[in-house]
Design a protein around this motif. Structure first.
Motif, short mmCIF file in Angstrom:
data_model
loop_
_atom_site.label_atom_id
_atom_site.label_comp_id
_atom_site.label_asym_id
_atom_site.label_seq_id
_atom_site.Cartn_x
_atom_site.Cartn_y
_atom_site.Cartn_z
N GLY A 32 0.85 -1.18 0.00
CA GLY A 32 0.00 0.00 0.00
C GLY A 32 0.89 1.23 0.00
N ILE A 33 0.52 2.20 -0.81
CA ILE A 33 1.28 3.45 -0.89
C ILE A 33 0.37 4.60 -0.48
CG2 ILE A 33 2.52 5.08 -2.38
CD1 ILE A 33 4.08 2.54 -2.19
N GLY A 34 0.86 5.41 0.45
CA GLY A 34 0.16 6.62 0.85
C GLY A 34 1.04 7.83 0.63
N LEU A 35 0.49 8.83 -0.03
CA LEU A 35 1.22 10.07 -0.29
C LEU A 35 0.38 11.22 0.24
CD1 LEU A 35 2.31 9.25 -3.95
CD2 LEU A 35 3.75 9.17 -1.90
N GLU A 36 1.02 12.12 0.96
CA GLU A 36 0.29 13.22 1.60
C GLU A 36 1.09 14.51 1.49
OE1 GLU A 36 -3.15 14.39 3.79
OE2 GLU A 36 -2.69 12.47 2.88
N GLY A 37 0.40 15.57 1.11
CA GLY A 37 1.00 16.89 1.08
C GLY A 37 0.49 17.70 2.26
N GLY A 38 1.33 18.57 2.77
CA GLY A 38 0.94 19.42 3.89
C GLY A 38 1.81 20.66 3.92
N VAL A 39 1.78 21.31 5.07
CA VAL A 39 2.62 22.48 5.28
C VAL A 39 3.27 22.39 6.65
CG1 VAL A 39 1.36 24.01 3.72
CG2 VAL A 39 0.67 23.87 6.11
N GLN A 40 4.42 23.02 6.78
CA GLN A 40 5.16 23.03 8.04
C GLN A 40 5.53 24.47 8.36
OE1 GLN A 40 6.20 20.52 10.31
NE2 GLN A 40 6.90 22.29 11.50
N LYS A 41 5.13 24.94 9.54
CA LYS A 41 5.45 26.29 9.96
C LYS A 41 6.89 26.32 10.50
CE LYS A 41 3.40 30.10 12.49
NZ LYS A 41 2.31 30.51 13.37
N THR A 42 7.66 27.30 10.03
CA THR A 42 9.03 27.48 10.51
C THR A 42 9.24 28.97 10.80
OG1 THR A 42 10.14 28.05 8.42
CG2 THR A 42 9.75 25.70 8.83
N TRP A 62 5.04 13.90 2.15
CA TRP A 62 5.53 12.68 2.76
C TRP A 62 4.87 11.48 2.11
CZ3 TRP A 62 9.42 12.43 6.25
CH2 TRP A 62 9.82 13.63 6.84
N GLY A 63 5.56 10.36 2.17
CA GLY A 63 5.02 9.12 1.65
C GLY A 63 5.27 7.98 2.60
N ALA A 64 4.42 6.96 2.47
CA ALA A 64 4.59 5.74 3.27
C ALA A 64 4.29 4.54 2.40
CB ALA A 64 3.67 5.76 4.48
N LEU A 65 5.05 3.48 2.63
CA LEU A 65 4.84 2.19 1.97
C LEU A 65 4.50 1.20 3.07
CD1 LEU A 65 7.00 0.61 -0.80
CD2 LEU A 65 6.33 -0.74 1.19
N ALA A 66 3.37 0.51 2.90
CA ALA A 66 2.90 -0.44 3.91
C ALA A 66 2.89 -1.86 3.35
CB ALA A 66 1.49 -0.06 4.37
N GLU A 67 3.35 -2.78 4.19
CA GLU A 67 3.24 -4.22 3.93
C GLU A 67 2.62 -4.84 5.17
OE1 GLU A 67 6.81 -6.09 1.72
OE2 GLU A 67 7.63 -4.54 3.05
N GLU A 68 1.82 -5.87 4.96
CA GLU A 68 1.17 -6.54 6.08
C GLU A 68 2.20 -7.03 7.10
OE1 GLU A 68 -1.91 -7.39 8.27
OE2 GLU A 68 -2.25 -6.74 6.21
N GLY A 69 1.97 -6.68 8.36
CA GLY A 69 2.81 -7.17 9.45
C GLY A 69 4.18 -6.53 9.59
N LYS A 70 4.44 -5.47 8.82
CA LYS A 70 5.74 -4.80 8.89
C LYS A 70 5.54 -3.32 9.21
CE LYS A 70 8.06 -7.87 5.65
NZ LYS A 70 8.78 -7.97 4.38
N PRO A 71 6.55 -2.70 9.83
CA PRO A 71 6.43 -1.26 10.08
C PRO A 71 6.47 -0.50 8.75
CG PRO A 71 8.63 -2.04 10.68
CD PRO A 71 7.80 -3.26 10.32
N PRO A 72 5.89 0.69 8.74
CA PRO A 72 5.87 1.44 7.48
C PRO A 72 7.26 1.93 7.09
CG PRO A 72 5.12 2.84 9.27
CD PRO A 72 5.29 1.45 9.84
N ILE A 73 7.46 2.05 5.80
CA ILE A 73 8.63 2.74 5.26
C ILE A 73 8.17 4.16 4.99
CG2 ILE A 73 10.22 2.88 3.32
CD1 ILE A 73 9.95 -0.20 3.07
N ILE A 74 8.96 5.14 5.40
CA ILE A 74 8.56 6.54 5.32
C ILE A 74 9.63 7.35 4.58
CG2 ILE A 74 7.99 8.61 6.68
CD1 ILE A 74 7.28 6.62 8.99
N SER A 75 9.18 8.31 3.78
CA SER A 75 10.12 9.23 3.14
C SER A 75 9.46 10.59 2.96
CB SER A 75 10.60 8.69 1.79
OG SER A 75 9.54 8.66 0.86
N GLY A 76 10.30 11.60 2.90
CA GLY A 76 9.84 12.96 2.68
C GLY A 76 10.52 13.57 1.48
N GLY A 77 9.98 14.68 1.02
CA GLY A 77 10.51 15.27 -0.20
C GLY A 77 10.77 16.76 -0.12
#
Length: 169
Positions: free
Chosen positions: A66-76, A85-100
Motif C-alpha cells: 500500500g502506498i500513501g502520499l500526503e501533502g501538507g505544510v510546516q510552519k518554521t 511525505w510518503g509511506a509504503l505499507a506491507e502486512e505485518g511490517k512497520p511502514p517505510i517513510i520518506s519525505g521530499g
C-alpha cells in the motif's frame, strides 16, 4: 504483485506507476481517508496521513503493498513551507517513510492557510485554474514549472522503493 495507491489523484498515481514501472505489478487506486485534517499543518500530521493512507489502501485493495502520499505544510521561523511525505505499507511490517522537497509559500498564500483555508482551493483561486492539486500543484506554480506535483511525489516514491528493496534483501 498488487500495488494499492491510497488516492485517486492523478499526480500521485503517476508518481507510483512511474517508479514501479519495472515491476510486474497491477496498480489499483482507491479513495481512502488520511485520518488527518484536509490541510495537514506539520510534518507529524502529514506523515501520519501518509501512513494512514498506505495501510488503509493495503487493507481496502487487498494488495501486497500500500502506498500513501500526503501533502501538507510546516510552519518554521522562515515562513510556511510546503511539505510532502510518503509511506509504503506491507502486512505485518512497520511502514517505510520518506519525505521530499520543501519550498516556502508566498505570504499571501500562507496567510490564507493560517486563517483556516486549504491549499488546493486557495491555489485554484490564486491561479484562476481548476484542479491545480491534480496537475502542477503549488510546487509547480511556485517553481515556475521546474518541478510538478507528480515529479515531487515521484522523488518521494523513489525513496520509498529504494528502502523497500533494501529491506527485502
Amino acid at each position: 504483485m498488487k500495488i494499492i495507491i491510497g488516492s485517486k489523484n492523478p499526480a500521485k498515481i503517476t508518481a507510483v506507476e512511474t517508479v514501479f514501472h519495472s515491476y510486474q505489478a497491477e496498480f489499483i487506486s482507491v479513495n481512502v481517508p488520511s485520518g488527518v485534517r484536509d490541510q495537514p499543518f506539520s510534518d507529524e500530521e502529514t506523515i501520519k496521513g501518509a501512513i494512514n493512507r498506505a495501510y488503509s489502501a493495503l487493507k481496502e485493495g487487498g494488495g501486497d503493498i500500500g502506498i500513501g502520499l500526503e501533502g501538507g505544510v510546516q510552519k518554521t521561523e522562515y515562513g510556511l513551507f510546503l511539505c510532502n511525505w510518503g509511506a509504503l505499507a506491507e502486512e505485518g511490517k512497520p511502514p517505510i517513510i520518506s519525505g521530499g522537497a520543501r519550498i516556502p509559500l508566498p505570504k499571501k498564500i500562507a496567510d490564507r492557510l493560517l486563517s483556516g483555508e486549504e491549499l488546493g482551493p486557495v491555489m485554484d483561486r490564486f491561479t484562476d485554474k481548476e484542479g491545480v492539486r491534480k496537475k502542477e500543484g503549488a510546487i509547480g506554480n511556485f517553481t515556475n514549472g521546474q518541478i510538478s506535483r507528480s515529479e515531487m511525489f515521484t522523488h518521494v516514491v523513489k525513496l520509498l522503493v529504494g528502502q523497500y528493496e533494501y529491506r527485502s534483501k
